[in-house]
Structure formats: C-alpha cells, structure tokens
Scaffold this motif. Structure first.
Motif: not given
Length: 315
Positions: A114-137
């Motif tokens: 959840f922190g990764m998703v929220f950080a993607h929307r709230m912190l400009p310097d923490e975009p959502l990477r494909w590897r992290k997205l795969a880990g979330a899934l």
C-alpha cells in the motif's frame, strides 16, 4: 545510508539489537493473541499504547525536543496517529480474535505494498516501477488466497477478521507516506509518541463505550504480562532500538526485519500455542512474502522516514 558506521566499530551490539528486534516483533503477534483470551481488543490496544507513550516520553525527556516545530504538524500527527493507532490497531486486535497470530502478521506485511501505491501518488520522486508493481500483484494474490481459505474453512468471521487486518494495513501505509510527504521536523521517538497520543485517545473512548470500564475486565497474570510486554518491550523498547540502529546498519540489513518477522510469528504460534495452517494458507503467505521481497529488492539508499516506515509497523 549516509552516516552508516563502519562494521569494525559496531561490535556485538548491532547484531544483538537487530536480533532483538526480529525476535520481539515476531513474538508480539502471539502476545496479542494470548492477551485477547482475557481482554477485549480495543481497550487492550488502547492501554498498551497509553503505557508505551508514557515510557517513550519518560526516556526522551531531556534528551530530545518533545514538541513539533510547526503548529501545522499537529494536524498531520493527529491524522496519521488516528490512521496508524486507532484504525490499524483496532482492526488488528479485533481481527486476531478470529485469525491466527501468524496469519495476522502475514496480512500486516502488506503495508509496504500500500505504501508503494500511495507514494506513487503523493511523492513525485517515488514513481511506480514495474518490478515493484509485479511484487504488489504477487503479494495481493497471496492475500486473496489467504482470505479465500479463511472464508471456506474458518467461517465468515475469520474472513472479516483477515480483511479488517488488511484494511488496517492500508491505513498504516497511508500514515507513513503522509508523514514523509509533510516532512515533519521532530525526533523519531517523539514522532511515534505524538502519533500514539492522538491515536490512543479515540481508542480509549471507543473501548470504554463498547467494552466497559477497564477496572472490570478479567485481569489475570498472563493478560498483565502480555499487556506490559507489548507496551514496554514490543513498542517503546523496539522503537528506541530501531532509531539507534538507523545510522549503524545498511538499508538492506534493516529491511530484512520485515521479511523475517512474519515467518517468525508463524513459527512461534505453531511452537507455543499449536496454531495450524492449511496448505493453501501457507502458499498464500509465501506469495505475500515473495511480493514484499520484490518490492524491497535493490532499493538503494533511502531516507530515515522511509526506512522506519518499512520495518517498524509490527504487531
């Protein structure tokens, strides 16, 4: 991490502190489960953090500033404290009435997702990477497997208990990201203390209304032990140990705590109180931990607030 102390100068204290965090945070889930045999969940959580904040304030007084620098910080501390301690821990303690301590630990391990998703929307310097997205899934697949098994084999309340813990993890993650986004200037121990203060007051009021006067609870030696262990050892001491370790360990070393404690909680629940898990629940747990590892892998250098968020949200 900047300021990391060379291994030759840390001696035995750093591995001892790291091992202590792993053991204690693995055991808090079981302490919650055992304490719930005698104490109602909301008041149990509230009294735990009431004691913990008193200990943190007593230890920190005279060492660091106790007050935030800006008035606006109080609003952020209040909101994040309610999300972290009122919402998250009320759902966690209530959820553990219906699921095992080990599964509760696994479900709370989804906080970084959840922190990764929220950080993607709230912190400009923490975009959502494909590897992290795969880990979330991958991790969410594990959660789905666990909840499906709870519904099929443990009944409706177990399903709602597991889902409640999962929702609480989302609240905790949003709290962590919001604190980082607002860049509150306060000592880490006092950040935790103020969040506990704002989060514990609603817990106390809700517990009094829903569960009655704490003086009328079924207080036993075991329930008192669990309460004091969670408050003093599982909250105050572990926060202080974590902040002491921050400049003395690498990011990767600290983040291993988040991957070790859920299996540790499962093992302690099995060894000490005979908790059992279906094969599908263990498969789901494996998916969750694999997904969290994918998110943490090769994270590089991180700020103090992010490291604390990643490893300190334990039972």
């Amino acid at each position: 991490m900047k300021g990391t102390i060379a291994p030759s100068h840390v001696g035995w204290r750093v591995p001892a502190a790291w091992l202590t965090l792993c053991v204690v945070w693995s055991s808090t889930w079981l302490a919650i489960k055992v304490g719930l045999r005698d104490l109602p969940p909301i008041s149990f959580a509230a009294i735990r953090f009431l004691i913990a904040v008193v200990v943190l304030l007593a230890v920190s007084a005279g060492r660091v500033s106790l007050w935030p620098l800006r008035r606006s910080d109080y609003g952020v501390l209040a909101l994040t404290g309610i999300l972290m301690f009122t919402v998250n821990y009320a759902l966690l303690f209530w959820g553990e009435l219906h699921v095992s301590s080990g599964l509760a630990a696994i479900l709370q391990a989804t906080i970084p997702i959840f922190g990764m998703v929220f950080a993607h929307r709230m912190l400009p310097d923490e975009p959502l990477r494909w590897r992290k997205l795969a880990g979330a899934l991958v991790a969410l697949t594990g959660v789905a497997v666990i909840c499906a098994r709870l519904l099929d084999f443990n009944g409706l309340m177990a399903f709602w208990g597991g889902l409640g813990i999962f929702v609480g993890a989302a609240g905790a993650a949003y709290s962590n990201v919001l604190v980082k986004a607002r860049a509150i200037q306060i000592a880490p121990a006092m950040l935790a203390a103020w969040q506990m203060i704002f989060g514990t007051v609603p817990l106390l009021l809700l517990g009094f209304v829903a569960e009655g006067n704490p003086f009328h609870f079924h207080w036993t030696r075991m329930s008192l032990f669990c309460l004091l262990y969670l408050a003093v050892i599982g909250s105050a001491l572990t926060f202080l140990l974590l902040y002491w370790l921050l400049p003395r360990m690498t990011v990767a070393g600290l983040q291993t705590i988040s991957l070790i404690t859920p299996p540790g909680a499962v093992m302690l629940g099995w060894l000490l109180v005979g908790e059992t898990f279906s094969s599908w629940s263990l498969v789901g747990a494996g998916f969750v931990l694999a997904g969290v590892w994918m998110i943490f892998r090769r994270t590089g250098q991180k700020e103090t607030a992010e490291i604390v968020a990643a490893v300190s949200d334990r039972g």
